[in-house]
Design a protein around this motif. Structure first.
Motif, short mmCIF file in Angstrom:
data_model
loop_
_atom_site.label_atom_id
_atom_site.label_comp_id
_atom_site.label_asym_id
_atom_site.label_seq_id
_atom_site.Cartn_x
_atom_site.Cartn_y
_atom_site.Cartn_z
N GLU A 1 52.32 32.93 36.48
CA GLU A 1 53.28 32.61 36.08
C GLU A 1 53.65 33.65 34.56
O GLU A 1 54.22 33.44 33.57
N GLY A 2 52.47 34.65 34.32
CA GLY A 2 52.40 35.57 33.55
C GLY A 2 51.54 35.24 31.96
O GLY A 2 51.88 35.94 31.36
N LEU A 3 50.63 34.11 31.80
CA LEU A 3 50.53 33.43 30.79
C LEU A 3 48.92 33.93 30.85
O LEU A 3 48.39 34.01 29.83
N LEU A 4 48.76 34.73 31.45
CA LEU A 4 46.74 35.46 31.75
C LEU A 4 47.46 36.89 32.06
O LEU A 4 47.52 36.88 33.21
N PRO A 5 46.73 38.21 31.35
CA PRO A 5 47.16 38.91 32.31
C PRO A 5 46.07 38.94 33.77
O PRO A 5 44.94 38.64 34.29
N ALA A 6 46.87 40.09 34.30
CA ALA A 6 46.59 39.88 35.83
C ALA A 6 45.28 40.50 35.95
O ALA A 6 44.76 41.67 34.94
N PRO A 7 44.03 40.49 36.98
CA PRO A 7 42.56 40.72 36.54
C PRO A 7 42.56 42.76 36.65
O PRO A 7 43.65 43.53 37.52
#
Length: 77
Positions: A65-71
């Protein structure tokens, strides 16, 4: 489980077999069955595994959802 040996390359076939066994969770299960596990310990382990699975799913959902940055990707991979 079946692995084909091509050109008498047994080393590569062993690597493929180990990778398949790792993916299926056979090594983990063998380690678990080495010794008796008390029911209370088993219940606690299963509960902690379920919690970590749920956290992982929630983390992946938030990343989608874009609320956390991708690893971060490892260099050279």
């Amino acid at each position: 489980m079946q692995v084909l040996v091509r050109d008498n390359n047994v080393d590569q076939a062993l690597r493929v077999l180990k990778k398949k066994m790792q993916r299926e969770g056979i090594f983990r299960e063998m380690r678990m069955r080495e010794a008796y596990e008390k029911p209370s310990v088993k219940k606690a382990r299963q509960k902690s595994e379920a919690i970590s699975r749920q956290r992982k799913l929630a983390r992946k959902q938030l990343q989608r959802e874009g609320l956390l940055p991708a690893p971060k990707k490892k260099p050279g991979v």
